[in-house]
Design a protein around this motif. Sequence first.
Motif, PDB file in Angstrom:
ATOM      1  N   SER A 200       0.748  -1.088  -0.058  1.00  0.00           N
ATOM      2  CA  SER A 200       0.115   0.036   0.021  1.00  0.00           C
ATOM      3  C   SER A 200       0.995   1.286   0.063  1.00  0.00           C
ATOM      4  O   SER A 200       1.910   1.194   0.543  1.00  0.00           O
ATOM      5  N   PHE A 201       0.480   2.185  -0.748  1.00  0.00           N
ATOM      6  CA  PHE A 201       0.864   3.603  -0.293  1.00  0.00           C
ATOM      7  C   PHE A 201       0.075   4.741  -0.024  1.00  0.00           C
ATOM      8  O   PHE A 201      -1.255   4.534  -0.422  1.00  0.00           O
ATOM      9  N   ILE A 202       0.483   5.982   0.251  1.00  0.00           N
ATOM     10  CA  ILE A 202      -0.331   6.686   0.635  1.00  0.00           C
ATOM     11  C   ILE A 202       0.018   8.274   0.130  1.00  0.00           C
ATOM     12  O   ILE A 202       1.306   8.519  -0.117  1.00  0.00           O
ATOM     13  N   LEU A 203      -1.022   8.740  -0.247  1.00  0.00           N
ATOM     14  CA  LEU A 203      -0.892  10.114  -1.193  1.00  0.00           C
ATOM     15  C   LEU A 203      -1.703  11.302  -0.394  1.00  0.00           C
ATOM     16  O   LEU A 203      -2.683  11.135   0.246  1.00  0.00           O
ATOM     17  N   GLY A 204      -0.795  12.333  -0.481  1.00  0.00           N
ATOM     18  CA  GLY A 204      -1.048  13.500   0.140  1.00  0.00           C
ATOM     19  C   GLY A 204      -2.273  14.275  -0.326  1.00  0.00           C
ATOM     20  O   GLY A 204      -2.890  13.803  -1.377  1.00  0.00           O
ATOM     21  N   SER A 205      -2.929  15.361   0.288  1.00  0.00           N
ATOM     22  CA  SER A 205      -4.241  15.768   0.101  1.00  0.00           C
ATOM     23  C   SER A 205      -4.263  16.459  -1.246  1.00  0.00           C
ATOM     24  O   SER A 205      -5.304  16.669  -1.815  1.00  0.00           O
ATOM     25  N   GLU A 206      -3.067  16.923  -1.896  1.00  0.00           N
ATOM     26  CA  GLU A 206      -2.972  17.517  -3.077  1.00  0.00           C
ATOM     27  C   GLU A 206      -2.974  16.669  -4.509  1.00  0.00           C
ATOM     28  O   GLU A 206      -3.205  17.025  -5.568  1.00  0.00           O
ATOM     29  N   ARG A 207      -2.687  15.478  -4.221  1.00  0.00           N
ATOM     30  CA  ARG A 207      -2.242  14.520  -5.282  1.00  0.00           C
ATOM     31  C   ARG A 207      -3.630  13.865  -6.022  1.00  0.00           C
ATOM     32  O   ARG A 207      -4.814  14.013  -5.348  1.00  0.00           O
ATOM     33  N   VAL A 208      -3.790  13.784  -7.108  1.00  0.00           N
ATOM     34  CA  VAL A 208      -4.569  12.948  -8.031  1.00  0.00           C
ATOM     35  C   VAL A 208      -4.211  11.659  -8.441  1.00  0.00           C
ATOM     36  O   VAL A 208      -2.958  11.672  -9.163  1.00  0.00           O
ATOM     37  N   LEU A 209      -4.894  10.572  -8.200  1.00  0.00           N
ATOM     38  CA  LEU A 209      -4.517   9.291  -8.606  1.00  0.00           C
ATOM     39  C   LEU A 209      -5.514   8.883  -9.755  1.00  0.00           C
ATOM     40  O   LEU A 209      -6.740   9.124  -9.759  1.00  0.00           O
ATOM     41  N   SER A 210      -4.795   8.408 -10.843  1.00  0.00           N
ATOM     42  CA  SER A 210      -5.786   8.202 -12.041  1.00  0.00           C
ATOM     43  C   SER A 210      -5.436   6.659 -12.369  1.00  0.00           C
ATOM     44  O   SER A 210      -4.156   6.011 -12.468  1.00  0.00           O
ATOM     45  N   LEU A 211      -6.409   5.888 -12.710  1.00  0.00           N
ATOM     46  CA  LEU A 211      -6.354   4.521 -13.088  1.00  0.00           C
ATOM     47  C   LEU A 211      -6.776   4.383 -14.414  1.00  0.00           C
ATOM     48  O   LEU A 211      -7.950   4.536 -14.654  1.00  0.00           O
TER      49      LEU A 211
END
Length: 266
Positions: A200-211
């Motif tokens: 697992s990995f954690i992304l900060g509040s400003e990040r955008v994850l795209s699948l």
Amino acid sequence: MDNRKNIYFYYKKDKDILERIEAIKASTDKYGFSTVKDPAEANIIVSIGDDGTFLQAVRKTDFREDCLYAGISLDKKLNMYCDFYINDTEKMVEAVTTPVIEVRKYPTIEVTIDNEYSFDCLNECSFRSSLIKTFVIEVHIDNQLFETFRGDGMVVATPTGSTAYNKSLNGAVVDPTLHCMQVSEIASLNNNHYRTLGSSFILGSERVLSLQLSKTGDDYPIIGMDNEAMSIQHIERLDFRLSGRTIKTVKLRDNSFWEKVQRSFL
């Protein structure tokens, strides 16, 4: 907080529950509260059941930020979202009538499908194949390719959702004061031909994850929205970001998030 007088109750239409709710309504009436039938008129939205009922209450009332949510358990087992036992009416009334009320805020995730349709999640959004075969997904962070995932699917969780599906996938339990989202793999393939991060990995509040889905013939992926599921045809892309919206609940003494984690798992 004298203006918090309108209560909307969300619950399953079960005969036993109905009888117990009438008793709760009679008790709250004594303290000057009014029961409303339209959640849009409520200052306080109360779910009666379990954590799943709480998640449904938030979703069915459109993730309102201008009211307090409270969860009431039907048994003496308090859960992550249920702070009160159904016979503790006085404790609940005391909590929401305190002159200086302490509010706990839970972040939510906004999920967008193909730049057309979006929805929020309080716990997590899961994405998995409806067929007995693996997905091929390009994982992008802020539009930069991070990895190519092959496996059964992925779960993107909020901090409060980190104790649910995410934890069963060996994800970390995250303090909800950290506004972030956690990404966990479901049965990834890792061998000499395929490689993912594997954790697992954690992304900060400003990040955008795209699948970005590769076209492999699986046109009906199952998307889990907290404790609901839907199947949508021909999805190409999912975007995840913190919505900026929060769900507010009453912060009680001796019932912090970590005390809940201890009570639930240790």
